[in-house]
Design a protein around this motif. Structure first.
Motif, PDB file in Angstrom:
ATOM      1  N   GLU A   1     131.560   5.755  71.601  1.00 36.17           N
ATOM      2  CA  GLU A   1     131.416   5.799  73.051  1.00 36.17           C
ATOM      3  C   GLU A   1     131.242   6.546  74.139  1.00 36.17           C
TER       4      GLU A   1
ATOM      5  N   ARG B   1     127.673   6.686  74.977  1.00 38.17           N
ATOM      6  CA  ARG B   1     127.359   5.228  75.228  1.00 38.17           C
ATOM      7  C   ARG B   1     128.161   4.902  76.696  1.00 38.17           C
ATOM      8  N   TYR B   2     128.865   5.595  76.965  1.00 36.67           N
ATOM      9  CA  TYR B   2     129.760   5.576  78.541  1.00 36.67           C
ATOM     10  C   TYR B   2     129.491   6.808  79.768  1.00 36.67           C
TER      11      TYR B   2
ATOM     12  N   ARG C   1     124.708   1.327  80.422  1.00 36.54           N
ATOM     13  CA  ARG C   1     126.033   0.460  80.281  1.00 36.54           C
ATOM     14  C   ARG C   1     125.283  -0.911  81.792  1.00 36.54           C
TER      15      ARG C   1
ATOM     16  N   PHE D   1     126.124  -4.698  77.062  1.00 38.72           N
ATOM     17  CA  PHE D   1     127.441  -4.388  76.354  1.00 38.72           C
ATOM     18  C   PHE D   1     128.436  -5.215  77.686  1.00 38.72           C
TER      19      PHE D   1
ATOM     20  N   ASP E   1     131.457  -5.908  79.486  1.00 39.48           N
ATOM     21  CA  ASP E   1     132.340  -4.672  80.418  1.00 39.48           C
ATOM     22  C   ASP E   1     132.190  -3.228  80.290  1.00 39.48           C
TER      23      ASP E   1
ATOM     24  N   ARG F   1     133.707   0.119  81.617  1.00 39.56           N
ATOM     25  CA  ARG F   1     135.213   0.481  80.933  1.00 39.56           C
ATOM     26  C   ARG F   1     134.821   1.172  79.840  1.00 39.56           C
TER      27      ARG F   1
ATOM     28  N   VAL G   1     135.601   1.969  76.119  1.00 41.47           N
ATOM     29  CA  VAL G   1     136.672   1.332  75.161  1.00 41.47           C
ATOM     30  C   VAL G   1     136.433   2.491  73.595  1.00 41.47           C
TER      31      VAL G   1
ATOM     32  N   ASP H   1     136.495   1.827  70.145  1.00 42.17           N
ATOM     33  CA  ASP H   1     136.201   1.165  69.289  1.00 42.17           C
ATOM     34  C   ASP H   1     135.240   0.186  69.620  1.00 42.17           C
ATOM     35  N   ARG H   2     134.720   0.009  70.384  1.00 44.74           N
ATOM     36  CA  ARG H   2     133.836  -1.009  71.401  1.00 44.74           C
ATOM     37  C   ARG H   2     132.767  -1.309  69.368  1.00 44.74           C
TER      38      ARG H   2
ATOM     39  N   ASN I   1     128.145  -1.105  68.941  1.00 53.22           N
ATOM     40  CA  ASN I   1     127.251   0.396  70.324  1.00 53.22           C
ATOM     41  C   ASN I   1     126.112   0.498  69.604  1.00 53.22           C
TER      42      ASN I   1
ATOM     43  N   HIS J   1     124.240   2.296  71.324  1.00 49.35           N
ATOM     44  CA  HIS J   1     123.470   2.543  72.630  1.00 49.35           C
ATOM     45  C   HIS J   1     122.024   4.187  72.436  1.00 49.35           C
TER      46      HIS J   1
END
Length: 407
Positions: free
Chosen positions: A277, A280-281, A318, A323, A325, A328, A330, A332-333, A336, A338
């Protein structure tokens, strides 16, 4: 009633390049995705949508070689990151067959390095820790030095080189004349440094990665001297620069989401999806460059043959079309997939090692820091746009406890 005129792709990219926006470029990435494939004024194409980036990363009509073959400034020696098949495939195979076996089973050693680094600051009293300078940087540097057989005491040498060379990844118009001069000087210094190392291995081979690349038993005959030098430089610098940002960005995400920090402290298994995550984030590599070998129809437009393309990986990861939301964090998305390590032929060779280092480092911070909090939010950021991360990340804590649990 007033209306606002949407920013052009050129304006949005200019905003992203400004250091004042380094702490949070994501609002500009969101605006980019409104037109996921857009042409800038200089003819470069910005691609910011997840599906469009993923398509191009796997399209054989797009090239990692971003330089014009007729360009007089084109370097004679180029890393596998900017080469296409068949040269790329041969170099990648040689690196993979020597690199991957050496990093398997390294988790216990990585944990030992993390423990040693944090033990130096263990205290029952309140204190502060610069996560970048005292963990995120020395951890991957120590590991890559050991893998390559580079003397750890040489770190100040290539550490300085890395800082100057990675700045050269950013668009040239964002660099000062002094930085461009330093980049050229750093390239010369790196060549000289690597040639000394290579000569030492010719005289006294070891069981390290450098010796493995030099004396490979591959049927192709192994790497020539130029490819060896360039590949060694790539592994030495890329082997730690991106991981520094991954650990620092992960620490930021944890401290900004204390409920996630508490979960990781109690459940170390969360580290595996959590690092995905982070990738990704808030990825350590924000974008990547390509060029087109043919006209490519995508997202209702045509990117012409010979065009330069900038894949904005951080924007794609993003994308709400991929994906839910997306803004945010997360930990344990699910599902994923990414773009943090790129994709296609040039998927990051060091992904397995970077994941292990980040998982172990973030878990250790969660377990050993009592009541950690950011001294400054946002922290100061490095100048780099593409390899984006904090310059320093000061964290206050009530206590840094001894390591009483195995990772």
């Amino acid at each position: 009633m007033t209306t606002t005129t949407p920013c052009s792709a050129t304006d949005l990219f200019t905003h992203v390049l400004r250091h004042g926006n380094r702490a949070d470029p994501y609002p500009y990435f969101a605006q980019m995705r409104q037109q996921p494939v857009a042409r800038m004024d200089d003819g470069t194409w910005l691609v910011s949508g997840y599906h469009e980036i993923a398509q191009l990363l796997h399209d054989p009509r797009i090239s990692a070689d971003r330089l014009n073959p007729q360009d007089a400034a084109r370097p004679a020696a180029r890393s596998l990151l900017v080469q296409d098949p068949p040269n790329h495939d041969q170099l990648r195979r040689l690196v993979t067959q020597e690199f991957i076996p050496r990093i398997m089973g390294m988790r216990d050693h990585i944990h030992a390095v993390v423990t040693q680094l944090l033990d130096a600051h263990t205290t029952p009293q309140p204190g502060q820790l610069d996560v970048v300078a005292e963990l995120a940087y020395p951890l991957p540097v120590t590991v890559i030095c050991e893998l390559l057989g580079v003397p750890r005491e040489d770190e100040p040498v290539f550490g300085s080189l890395a800082r100057r060379l990675t700045r050269g990844l950013d668009p040239v118009d964002t660099q000062t004349d002094e930085e461009i001069h330093e980049l050229q000087q750093a390239r010369t210094e790196l060549v000289q440094y690597l040639e000394v190392l290579i000569q030492q291995r010719h005289t006294a081979p070891g069981d390290d990665l450098l010796s493995g690349l030099m004396f490979s038993q591959d049927p192709s005959g192994g790497m020539g001297p130029v490819d060896l030098r360039v590949t060694l430089g790539l592994l030495l610098i890329a082997g730690h620069e991106t991981t520094v940002n991954l650990i620092a960005n992960g620490t930021l995400a944890l401290l900004r989401n204390p409920e996630v920090l508490a979960r990781l402290r109690n459940d170390p298994a969360l580290a595996t999806p959590l690092v995905e995550e982070v990738l990704r984030y808030d990825p350590p590599v924000q974008m990547s460059g390509r060029s087109t070998l043919a006209d490519i129809d995508i997202a209702g437009t045509t990117i012409p043959k010979g065009a330069r393309v900038r894949l904005v990986l951080a924007a794609g990861s993003r994308d709400a079309k991929r994906f839910p939301d997306p803004d945010r964090f997360v930990p344990d998305r699910p599902d994923n997939a990414h773009l943090g390590f790129g994709g296609g032929l040039h998927y990051c060779i060091g992904a397995t090692l970077a994941r292990a280092e980040a998982q172990i480092a973030l878990t250790a911070l969660a377990r050993r820091l009592d009541s950690p909090r950011l001294v400054a939010d946002p922290p100061p950021y490095r100048e780099n746009t593409i390899l984006r991360g904090p310059e320093h990340l000061m964290v206050s804590f009530d206590r840094l406890t001894p390591d009483v649990q195995a990772n």
